[in-house]
Design a protein around this motif. Sequence first.
Motif, short mmCIF file in Angstrom:
data_model
loop_
_atom_site.label_atom_id
_atom_site.label_comp_id
_atom_site.label_asym_id
_atom_site.label_seq_id
_atom_site.Cartn_x
_atom_site.Cartn_y
_atom_site.Cartn_z
N TRP A 1 11.89 3.06 -9.99
CA TRP A 1 10.73 3.41 -9.16
C TRP A 1 9.92 2.18 -8.77
O TRP A 1 9.33 2.14 -7.69
CB TRP A 1 9.87 4.50 -9.78
N VAL A 2 9.92 1.17 -9.62
CA VAL A 2 9.19 -0.07 -9.26
C VAL A 2 9.83 -0.73 -8.05
O VAL A 2 9.14 -1.16 -7.13
CB VAL A 2 9.13 -1.03 -10.47
N VAL A 3 11.16 -0.79 -8.02
CA VAL A 3 11.86 -1.36 -6.87
C VAL A 3 11.61 -0.49 -5.63
O VAL A 3 11.36 -1.02 -4.54
CB VAL A 3 13.37 -1.50 -7.16
N GLY A 4 11.63 0.83 -5.79
CA GLY A 4 11.33 1.72 -4.67
C GLY A 4 9.92 1.50 -4.14
O GLY A 4 9.69 1.49 -2.92
N LEU A 5 8.97 1.30 -5.03
CA LEU A 5 7.59 1.04 -4.62
C LEU A 5 7.48 -0.29 -3.89
O LEU A 5 6.77 -0.41 -2.88
CB LEU A 5 6.69 1.05 -5.85
N ARG B 1 6.88 0.08 4.50
CA ARG B 1 6.06 1.27 4.81
C ARG B 1 6.93 2.44 5.28
O ARG B 1 6.48 3.31 5.99
CB ARG B 1 5.00 0.97 5.86
N ASN B 2 8.18 2.44 4.83
CA ASN B 2 9.11 3.54 5.11
C ASN B 2 8.83 4.66 4.12
O ASN B 2 8.94 4.46 2.90
CB ASN B 2 10.55 3.02 4.99
N LEU B 3 8.49 5.84 4.61
CA LEU B 3 8.14 6.95 3.73
C LEU B 3 9.29 7.39 2.83
O LEU B 3 9.06 7.94 1.75
CB LEU B 3 7.64 8.14 4.55
N ALA B 4 10.52 7.14 3.24
CA ALA B 4 11.67 7.49 2.38
C ALA B 4 11.61 6.69 1.09
O ALA B 4 11.88 7.22 0.01
CB ALA B 4 12.98 7.24 3.12
N TRP B 5 11.26 5.41 1.19
CA TRP B 5 11.13 4.59 -0.02
C TRP B 5 9.96 5.07 -0.86
O TRP B 5 10.03 5.07 -2.09
CB TRP B 5 10.95 3.12 0.32
N GLY B 6 8.88 5.50 -0.21
CA GLY B 6 7.75 6.04 -0.95
C GLY B 6 8.12 7.31 -1.70
O GLY B 6 7.78 7.47 -2.88
N ALA B 7 8.86 8.20 -1.05
CA ALA B 7 9.31 9.43 -1.70
C ALA B 7 10.27 9.11 -2.84
O ALA B 7 10.21 9.73 -3.91
CB ALA B 7 9.98 10.35 -0.67
N ALA C 1 10.31 6.43 -4.67
CA ALA C 1 9.51 5.92 -5.79
C ALA C 1 8.82 7.06 -6.52
O ALA C 1 8.83 7.10 -7.76
CB ALA C 1 8.48 4.91 -5.28
N VAL C 2 8.25 8.00 -5.80
CA VAL C 2 7.54 9.12 -6.43
C VAL C 2 8.48 9.97 -7.26
O VAL C 2 8.14 10.38 -8.38
CB VAL C 2 6.80 9.97 -5.37
N VAL C 3 9.67 10.23 -6.76
CA VAL C 3 10.65 11.03 -7.52
C VAL C 3 10.95 10.37 -8.87
O VAL C 3 10.94 11.02 -9.92
CB VAL C 3 11.95 11.24 -6.71
N PHE C 4 11.18 9.07 -8.85
CA PHE C 4 11.50 8.39 -10.10
C PHE C 4 10.26 8.14 -10.96
O PHE C 4 10.39 8.05 -12.19
CB PHE C 4 12.27 7.10 -9.82
N MET C 5 9.07 8.10 -10.34
CA MET C 5 7.83 8.03 -11.12
C MET C 5 7.64 9.31 -11.94
O MET C 5 7.02 9.28 -13.00
CB MET C 5 6.62 7.87 -10.20
N ILE C 6 8.14 10.40 -11.43
CA ILE C 6 8.06 11.68 -12.15
C ILE C 6 9.21 11.81 -13.15
O ILE C 6 9.02 12.25 -14.28
CB ILE C 6 8.05 12.85 -11.15
#
Length: 111
Positions: free
Chosen positions: A19-23, A30-36, A38-43
Amino acid sequence: MIDIALLWVIVGGLLEPVWVVGLKKYNDTRNLAWGAFAVVFMIASPCCLAFAMDSISVGVAYSIWTGIGAVMTVIAGVVLYKDCIDRMKVLFIFLIIVGVVGLEMSSEVSL
């Protein structure tokens, strides 16, 4: 044989740098796919920790989880982003690993 709870902690710790790499990717693009992503793996990462705490004490499980996450995130930074690593960083990474192994060896769960 490895305990399933310990396996959950290890998997959760390994998901930390994901998730850190995704963030980082989201921050760069600023690609929302990368943001999503990161959030999935943060959970997912703390969920794995929660599963492990069914049979591993909170302090030991959390220490192992954060230790693996910290070490793997430093390694990911060096490999993927050419972060600088010197002797002091290597020494402190080694101390994290020794601490995590020591906590695991002193707990009721064994490798």
